[in-house]
Design a protein around this motif. Structure first.
Motif, PDB file in Angstrom:
ATOM      1  N   SER A 264      39.131  36.732  36.620  1.00 53.79           N
ATOM      2  CA  SER A 264      40.718  36.433  36.320  1.00 53.79           C
ATOM      3  C   SER A 264      41.151  34.945  36.717  1.00 53.79           C
ATOM      4  CB  SER A 264      41.679  37.375  36.953  1.00 53.79           C
ATOM      5  OG  SER A 264      41.582  37.187  38.440  1.00 53.79           O
ATOM      6  N   ASP A 265      40.468  34.451  37.739  1.00 55.55           N
ATOM      7  CA  ASP A 265      40.592  32.938  37.914  1.00 55.55           C
ATOM      8  C   ASP A 265      40.043  32.091  37.489  1.00 55.55           C
ATOM      9  OD1 ASP A 265      42.672  33.528  40.047  1.00 55.55           O
ATOM     10  OD2 ASP A 265      41.263  33.028  41.871  1.00 55.55           O
ATOM     11  N   GLU A 266      38.950  32.507  36.439  1.00 53.23           N
ATOM     12  CA  GLU A 266      38.374  31.547  35.578  1.00 53.23           C
ATOM     13  C   GLU A 266      38.420  31.796  34.121  1.00 53.23           C
ATOM     14  OE1 GLU A 266      34.019  31.534  35.986  1.00 53.23           O
ATOM     15  OE2 GLU A 266      33.865  33.636  36.070  1.00 53.23           O
TER      16      GLU A 266
ATOM     17  N   CYS B  61      37.928  41.969  37.583  1.00 54.36           N
ATOM     18  CA  CYS B  61      38.991  41.003  37.979  1.00 54.36           C
ATOM     19  C   CYS B  61      38.363  39.980  38.552  1.00 54.36           C
ATOM     20  CB  CYS B  61      40.113  41.889  38.929  1.00 54.36           C
ATOM     21  SG  CYS B  61      41.130  42.984  37.966  1.00 54.36           S
ATOM     22  N   ALA B  62      37.162  39.766  39.084  1.00 57.40           N
ATOM     23  CA  ALA B  62      36.549  38.732  39.648  1.00 57.40           C
ATOM     24  C   ALA B  62      36.775  37.567  38.604  1.00 57.40           C
ATOM     25  CB  ALA B  62      35.300  38.744  39.877  1.00 57.40           C
TER      26      ALA B  62
ATOM     27  N   CYS C  71      45.403  41.738  35.698  1.00 55.46           N
ATOM     28  CA  CYS C  71      43.806  41.296  35.251  1.00 55.46           C
ATOM     29  C   CYS C  71      43.784  41.106  33.539  1.00 55.46           C
ATOM     30  CB  CYS C  71      42.725  41.681  35.757  1.00 55.46           C
ATOM     31  SG  CYS C  71      42.737  41.827  37.635  1.00 55.46           S
TER      32      CYS C  71
ATOM     33  N   CYS D  23      46.105  32.689  38.962  1.00 48.85           N
ATOM     34  CA  CYS D  23      46.492  32.618  37.319  1.00 48.85           C
ATOM     35  C   CYS D  23      47.319  33.614  37.092  1.00 48.85           C
ATOM     36  CB  CYS D  23      45.362  32.763  36.389  1.00 48.85           C
ATOM     37  SG  CYS D  23      44.231  31.218  36.843  1.00 48.85           S
ATOM     38  N   ALA D  24      46.744  35.069  37.589  1.00 49.62           N
ATOM     39  CA  ALA D  24      47.570  36.309  36.886  1.00 49.62           C
ATOM     40  C   ALA D  24      48.795  36.592  37.537  1.00 49.62           C
ATOM     41  CB  ALA D  24      46.652  37.525  37.391  1.00 49.62           C
TER      42      ALA D  24
ATOM     43  N   SER E 284      39.171  41.116  45.690  1.00 49.32           N
ATOM     44  CA  SER E 284      37.992  40.948  44.693  1.00 49.32           C
ATOM     45  C   SER E 284      37.103  39.500  45.058  1.00 49.32           C
ATOM     46  CB  SER E 284      38.080  41.203  43.359  1.00 49.32           C
ATOM     47  OG  SER E 284      38.947  42.214  43.142  1.00 49.32           O
ATOM     48  N   LYS E 285      35.803  39.447  45.059  1.00 49.43           N
ATOM     49  CA  LYS E 285      35.191  38.234  45.413  1.00 49.43           C
ATOM     50  C   LYS E 285      35.348  37.366  43.916  1.00 49.43           C
ATOM     51  CE  LYS E 285      32.222  38.698  49.221  1.00 49.43           C
ATOM     52  NZ  LYS E 285      32.163  40.240  49.423  1.00 49.43           N
ATOM     53  N   LYS E 286      35.785  36.303  44.020  1.00 48.44           N
ATOM     54  CA  LYS E 286      36.027  35.601  42.750  1.00 48.44           C
ATOM     55  C   LYS E 286      35.322  34.289  42.725  1.00 48.44           C
ATOM     56  CE  LYS E 286      40.614  37.330  41.816  1.00 48.44           C
ATOM     57  NZ  LYS E 286      41.735  37.313  42.159  1.00 48.44           N
ATOM     58  N   ALA E 287      35.144  33.785  41.416  1.00 51.37           N
ATOM     59  CA  ALA E 287      34.361  32.789  41.027  1.00 51.37           C
ATOM     60  C   ALA E 287      35.232  31.473  41.377  1.00 51.37           C
ATOM     61  CB  ALA E 287      33.949  32.427  39.448  1.00 51.37           C
ATOM     62  N   ASN E 288      34.867  30.380  41.594  1.00 49.71           N
ATOM     63  CA  ASN E 288      35.695  29.116  41.947  1.00 49.71           C
ATOM     64  C   ASN E 288      36.894  29.215  40.989  1.00 49.71           C
ATOM     65  OD1 ASN E 288      34.268  28.450  44.281  1.00 49.71           O
ATOM     66  ND2 ASN E 288      32.974  27.014  43.279  1.00 49.71           N
ATOM     67  N   LEU E 289      37.981  28.902  41.399  1.00 50.95           N
ATOM     68  CA  LEU E 289      39.206  28.680  40.531  1.00 50.95           C
ATOM     69  C   LEU E 289      39.082  27.364  39.665  1.00 50.95           C
ATOM     70  CD1 LEU E 289      42.007  30.105  40.463  1.00 50.95           C
ATOM     71  CD2 LEU E 289      42.760  28.074  42.080  1.00 50.95           C
ATOM     72  N   LYS E 290      39.438  27.761  38.354  1.00 47.50           N
ATOM     73  CA  LYS E 290      39.240  26.675  37.348  1.00 47.50           C
ATOM     74  C   LYS E 290      40.669  26.315  37.254  1.00 47.50           C
ATOM     75  CE  LYS E 290      35.219  27.038  35.600  1.00 47.50           C
ATOM     76  NZ  LYS E 290      34.392  27.548  36.733  1.00 47.50           N
TER      77      LYS E 290
END
Lengths: 267, 107
Positions: free
Chosen positions: B46-48, B43-44, B89, A214-215, A178-184
Motif C-alpha cells: 500500500s505504501d508503494e 497490504c504491504a 488497502c 497513503c491509505a 505489516s512489513k512494508k516496502a520503502n515508502l514512495k
C-alpha cells in the motif's frame, strides 16, 4: 421612550435566536484539552464514565498511521465502536494497553471483566473520566515545556519536535503492522489560493506520508489524485472536511494560515 | 452389540484420537497464520501503490478479495479490525488504478 420598549424585546429575541443556532463563538480548547476525544459508545451503558482520549499523550510515541491504520481506529470520535471485550482480546486500546508493553514504564492494561473498587480508582479512571485532572494538566505542562512552541492548538510544534529528535514516533508494531516496502513519496505541489494576496499553499506529501502513509488519506479523505481535479474551499475545511479531518481537531488549527500558505508571492 | 477391544486396539484408538486432535489444533493455528500472511502480503504494497503498474494493481486488488473471504471466517473482533484495514488497502489500490486508467485514456 416607547421605542425602547419595542427595540429591547426585538434585540432580546435576536440574541436568543443567535444563541439557539449556535451563533456564539465556540469555546477555544485549552492547550492540554486540544485533541482530546470523548468516546461514549458503550461506557455509560456499562456504568462507567466515557473515555477521554488524549492525542498528545500518544502522538509523542506513535505515528498517526500506526493507530488509525494498523490498529484500526476510525478518524472520528466513536466511529470505531470499541468494546471492552475487544481491548481485552488485545485489539484497539488493548494492542498496547495489555499490561505487558513497556515504554520506560509498563503500559497499564486497559479493560477487565472483573475489577475491585481499588483497581477502578487506580486503573479504570485513567481513561474513563470526564473530570478535569490536575495531574494530567501538570503532566502536559511538564511535557510541553521541553517541546518547541507553536502559536495555536496545544502550543507544541510536533513537526519540529520530530526534526530535533525530541520525539521519535514508532510506525511499526511487531505482530500488528505489516512489513512494508520503502515508502514512495510523491513530490510536493502547490495549491492555488483563491484570495488575492494570500500566498499559495505548498502541500508537502513528505511531511504527511511520514506520519500517515497513503491509505489513511486516499481515497477516504482526498478523492482527487490529479492536481487541480478537486476544488477545496476554506468553508469546507472548517466544516471538518479534507484537511479539516485532522487540522483543528488534532493537528495544528487552520487558523494558523502561515503554516500552509507558504509559497512566496511572486513580485 | 458389545464391542470387545483388547489393549492393542485401545492403544491404536488412542493414537488415532491424539493425531486427530493434533491435526485440528495445527490446522487452526496454521490457518490463522495463512490468512495473516496473505493479509500482510496484500497490504504491504500500500505504501508503494503509486509506483505499481496496472497489472500489479489488479493483482493486489484480487489478492485483497481473496483475503477478505478468509478474514470473514474469523471471530468478530478480528473481522472488525482486519476487514477495515483490508478495505483501506483495497480502496487505495482501486483509487490508484482508476487514476492510472483515466490518465491512459486518449484525450
Amino acid at each position: 421612550m416607547r421605542k425602547i420598549f419595542l427595540v429591547v424585546p426585538i434585540l432580546l429575541v435576536a440574541v436568543g435566536i443567535a444563541w439557539a443556532q449556535g451563533g456564539m463563538k465556540k469555546k477555544k480548547p485549552l492547550p492540554f484539552e486540544f485533541g482530546s476525544v470523548t468516546i461514549n459508545n458503550y461506557s455509560q451503558q456499562a456504568g462507567v464514565p466515557p473515555v477521554v482520549f488524549d492525542h498528545w499523550v500518544h502522538r509523542q510515541y506513535y505515528t498517526c498511521r500506526l493507530c488509525h491504520v494498523d490498529i484500526g481506529f476510525g478518524m472520528t470520535a466513536g466511529s470505531t465502536k470499541v468494546r471492552s471485550v475487544d481491548n481485552m482480546k488485545g485489539y484497539f486500546c488493548g494492542t498496547c494497553h495489555n499490561g505487558k508493553m513497556e515504554h520506560g514504564k509498563k503500559v497499564f492494561a486497559s479493560c477487565a471483566s472483573e475489577y475491585t473498587r481499588e483497581e477502578y480508582n487506580i486503573r479504570c479512571v485513567k481513561c474513563h473520566t470526564l473530570e478535569r485532572s490536575a495531574a494530567k494538566e501538570n503532566e502536559f505542562f511538564r511535557f510541553s515545556q521541553k517541546m518547541p512552541n507553536e502559536r495555536f492548538g496545544n502550543g507544541i510544534n510536533w513537526e519540529i519536535a520530530e526534526e530535533k529528535g525530541l520525539i521519535k514516533p514508532i510506525d511499526y508494531l511487531e505482530g500488528v503492522s505489516s512489513k512494508k516496502a520503502n515508502l514512495k513519496v510523491t513530490p510536493d505541489f502547490a495549491i492555488k489560493s483563491k484570495v488575492e494576496g494570500m500566498p499559495d499553499i505548498i502541500f508537502s506529501h513528505k511531511k504527511h506520508t511520514v506520519w500517515n502513509g497513503c491509505a489513511l488519506c486516499h481515497p477516504d479523505i482526498f478523492m482527487g489524485v490529479k492536481k487541480g481535479t478537486s476544488k477545496y474551499t476554506m468553508v469546507e475545511l472548517f466544516e471538518g472536511k479534507y484537511c479539516g479531518v485532522c487540522h483543528d481537531k488534532v493537528a495544528f488549527p487552520q487558523t494558523d494560515c502561515q503554516r500552509c500558505h507558504t509559497k512566496p508571492a511572486q513580485g | 452389540m458389545k464391542i470387545i477391544m483388547n489393549s492393542k486396539g485401545r492403544m491404536k484408538l488412542l493414537i488415532l484420537a491424539g493425531c486427530f486432535s493434533l491435526f485440528t489444533i495445527l490446522q487452526a493455528a496454521y490457518g490463522e497464520d495463512v490468512w495473516r500472511t496473505d493479509f500482510d502480503a496484500a497490504c504491504a504494497q500500500s505504501d508503494e501503490a503509486m509506483a505499481l503498474s496496472v497489472p500489479e494493481l489488479k493483482k493486489a486488488i484480487e489478492q485483497c478479495d481473496r483475503v477478505q473471504k478468509k478474514i470473514e471466517a474469523q471471530e468478530e473482533t478480528v473481522r472488525k479490525v482486519y476487514l477495515k484495514r483490508l478495505q483501506m488497502c483495497r480502496n487505495l489500490f482501486v483509487f490508484v488504478l482508476e487514476t492510472r486508467m483515466q490518465e491512459q485514456k486518449p484525450k
